[in-house]
Design a protein around this motif. Structure first.
Motif, short mmCIF file in Angstrom:
data_model
loop_
_atom_site.label_atom_id
_atom_site.label_comp_id
_atom_site.label_asym_id
_atom_site.label_seq_id
_atom_site.Cartn_x
_atom_site.Cartn_y
_atom_site.Cartn_z
N GLY A 229 0.82 -1.19 0.00
CA GLY A 229 0.00 0.00 0.00
C GLY A 229 0.85 1.24 0.00
N HIS A 230 0.20 2.39 0.14
CA HIS A 230 0.92 3.65 0.07
C HIS A 230 1.69 3.93 1.35
CE1 HIS A 230 -0.68 4.38 -3.80
NE2 HIS A 230 -1.91 4.60 -3.42
N GLU A 231 1.04 3.86 2.51
CA GLU A 231 1.75 4.12 3.76
C GLU A 231 2.67 2.95 4.07
OE1 GLU A 231 0.39 6.26 7.61
OE2 GLU A 231 -0.05 4.14 7.90
N LEU A 232 3.90 3.28 4.45
CA LEU A 232 4.89 2.25 4.75
C LEU A 232 4.95 2.05 6.26
CD1 LEU A 232 7.23 0.40 3.87
CD2 LEU A 232 8.72 2.41 3.98
N PRO A 233 4.50 0.91 6.77
CA PRO A 233 4.52 0.70 8.22
C PRO A 233 5.93 0.37 8.71
CG PRO A 233 3.68 -1.25 7.12
CD PRO A 233 3.87 -0.21 6.05
N GLY A 234 6.21 0.76 9.96
CA GLY A 234 7.46 0.40 10.60
C GLY A 234 7.18 -0.40 11.86
N GLU A 235 8.18 -1.13 12.32
CA GLU A 235 8.03 -1.97 13.51
C GLU A 235 8.30 -1.14 14.76
OE1 GLU A 235 9.93 -5.98 15.61
OE2 GLU A 235 10.43 -5.46 13.53
N LYS A 236 7.32 -0.99 15.61
CA LYS A 236 7.47 -0.21 16.82
C LYS A 236 8.33 -0.95 17.84
CE LYS A 236 4.69 2.15 20.37
NZ LYS A 236 3.32 2.45 20.84
N LEU B 176 15.76 -1.51 4.14
CA LEU B 176 15.99 -0.46 3.16
C LEU B 176 15.74 -0.93 1.73
CD1 LEU B 176 16.87 2.47 2.52
CD2 LEU B 176 16.82 1.88 4.92
N SER B 177 14.67 -1.67 1.53
CA SER B 177 14.31 -2.13 0.19
C SER B 177 13.48 -1.11 -0.57
CB SER B 177 13.55 -3.45 0.29
OG SER B 177 12.46 -3.34 1.19
N LEU B 178 13.21 0.04 0.02
CA LEU B 178 12.44 1.11 -0.61
C LEU B 178 11.08 0.63 -1.13
CD1 LEU B 178 15.49 2.13 -0.69
CD2 LEU B 178 14.71 3.66 -2.47
N PRO B 179 10.29 -0.03 -0.30
CA PRO B 179 9.02 -0.58 -0.77
C PRO B 179 7.87 0.43 -0.79
CG PRO B 179 9.31 -1.17 1.50
CD PRO B 179 10.57 -0.43 1.10
N GLY B 180 8.05 1.62 -0.19
CA GLY B 180 6.96 2.59 -0.13
C GLY B 180 6.60 3.11 -1.52
N GLU B 181 5.31 3.28 -1.75
CA GLU B 181 4.82 3.81 -3.02
C GLU B 181 4.16 5.16 -2.77
OE1 GLU B 181 2.14 1.00 -4.74
OE2 GLU B 181 3.62 -0.61 -4.79
N VAL B 182 4.46 6.13 -3.63
CA VAL B 182 3.88 7.44 -3.49
C VAL B 182 2.39 7.38 -3.80
CG1 VAL B 182 3.91 9.83 -4.32
CG2 VAL B 182 6.06 8.56 -4.06
N GLY B 183 1.57 7.92 -2.88
CA GLY B 183 0.12 7.86 -3.07
C GLY B 183 -0.47 9.23 -3.30
N GLN B 184 -1.78 9.27 -3.53
CA GLN B 184 -2.48 10.53 -3.75
C GLN B 184 -3.46 10.79 -2.62
OE1 GLN B 184 -4.26 10.21 -7.66
NE2 GLN B 184 -2.35 10.75 -8.66
N HIS C 53 9.54 5.27 -5.49
CA HIS C 53 9.46 4.47 -4.27
C HIS C 53 10.33 5.12 -3.21
CE1 HIS C 53 7.84 1.56 -7.11
NE2 HIS C 53 7.38 0.88 -6.09
N PHE C 54 10.08 4.77 -1.96
CA PHE C 54 10.79 5.43 -0.87
C PHE C 54 10.87 4.52 0.34
CE2 PHE C 54 6.34 6.12 0.01
CZ PHE C 54 6.25 6.04 1.39
N ASP C 55 11.65 4.96 1.31
CA ASP C 55 11.72 4.30 2.62
C ASP C 55 11.78 5.40 3.67
OD1 ASP C 55 12.05 2.24 4.60
OD2 ASP C 55 13.08 1.03 3.08
N GLY C 56 11.78 5.02 4.92
CA GLY C 56 11.92 5.96 6.02
C GLY C 56 13.10 5.57 6.88
N VAL C 57 13.93 6.54 7.22
CA VAL C 57 15.13 6.28 8.01
C VAL C 57 15.28 7.39 9.05
CG1 VAL C 57 17.66 6.08 7.97
CG2 VAL C 57 16.31 5.14 6.09
N THR C 58 15.71 7.05 10.24
CA THR C 58 16.15 8.04 11.22
C THR C 58 17.63 7.78 11.48
OG1 THR C 58 15.30 6.62 13.00
CG2 THR C 58 13.92 8.46 12.28
N ALA C 59 18.42 8.83 11.52
CA ALA C 59 19.87 8.62 11.56
C ALA C 59 20.59 9.81 12.16
CB ALA C 59 20.40 8.36 10.14
#
Length: 246
Positions: free
Chosen positions: A25-32, A238-246, A206-212
């Motif tokens: 999906g569009h939102e890329l979930p992360g593991e809390k 870091l496979s960049l699975p996020g898809e840009v959504g509208q 495509h994108f990913d999210g990183v904090t660094a």
């Protein structure tokens, strides 16, 4: 945390090559719960479009923007904290040389120096004292073992080179842009609205999210700005699975 830097470097390279086949999906979930700092523990990342604007969003387990680096007292060795969206966009989309490296959008803070010379983010009446306020950048990333085995850096501009650069390049000898778009912090998320001349370029991105954390070289020379610690990665690999959504 050079082991995670090595993962970051190789996974980004693989993700850029394979992202066209990524699903989800569009939102890329992360593991809390898999980052020591709650303010950098990614719960979700997203990029959406609204007309000619893109909205970069990241949600965390704690309060975004709450953690700030301790000043080093000088530019050399200065620490940087960041929320980053690595993308598959070509750097030329925002004014850099085509194919220059990995284009990433970042929200950063670094109290020892100011790299947004065109903007007064704090409203102090001067543009040279805003490094201690969260602000946005485009950066172009690439590998450099001089930063540590498998580590990434913001790509340096060699002396005498004249690469294509955005109009709001801040004058530093690295591939960085300081466009002045202000991040908005509203727990548990931060977001930035970014205008694009060609919003269609994001259609297949495509994108990913990183904090660094990053750090300026103690000798203030190339490599100037290295990634020194990776707090969290939304996808985990870091496979960049996020898809840009509208």
């Amino acid at each position: 945390m050079m082991t995670r830097n090595r993962i970051l470097r190789h996974a980004i390279a693989a993700g850029v090559a394979l992202a066209a086949g990524a699903a989800g999906g569009h939102e890329l979930p992360g593991e809390k719960g898999n980052a020591e700092r709650a303010a950098f523990d990614i719960v979700a990342g997203n990029i959406t479009t609204e007309g000619r604007n893109a909205v970069f969003t990241m949600s965390v387990a704690g309060t975004p923007g709450e953690d700030r680096p301790e000043p080093a007292g000088a530019l050399g060795g200065a620490p940087v904290f960041s929320y980053v969206w690595p993308t598959t966009l070509d750097p030329a989309v925002v004014g850099f040389e085509a194919g220059a490296g990995i284009l990433a959008f970042a929200v950063t803070i670094h109290p020892d120096f100011d790299d947004t010379p065109l903007f007064d983010e704090t409203g102090s009446g001067t543009t040279g004292d805003d490094g201690g306020a969260w602000h946005s950048h485009w950066v172009v990333l690439g590998p450099d073992d001089a930063c540590g085995p498998g580590a990434l850096k913001v790509i340096d501009i060699p002396e005498g080179a004249t690469p294509a650069l955005p109009l709001t390049w801040p004058g530093l000898p690295i591939l960085i842009d300081s466009p002045g778009w202000s991040p908005v912090f509203a727990r548990p998320s931060l977001s930035v609205t970014v205008p694009f001349a060609d919003i269609g370029a994001l259609g297949a991105a495509h994108f990913d999210g990183v904090t660094a954390a990053l750090q300026v070289n103690a000798d203030v020379h190339a490599p100037l700005l290295c990634v020194t610690d990776v707090f969290d990665v939304a996808s985990g690999d870091l496979s960049l699975p996020g898809e840009v959504g509208q």
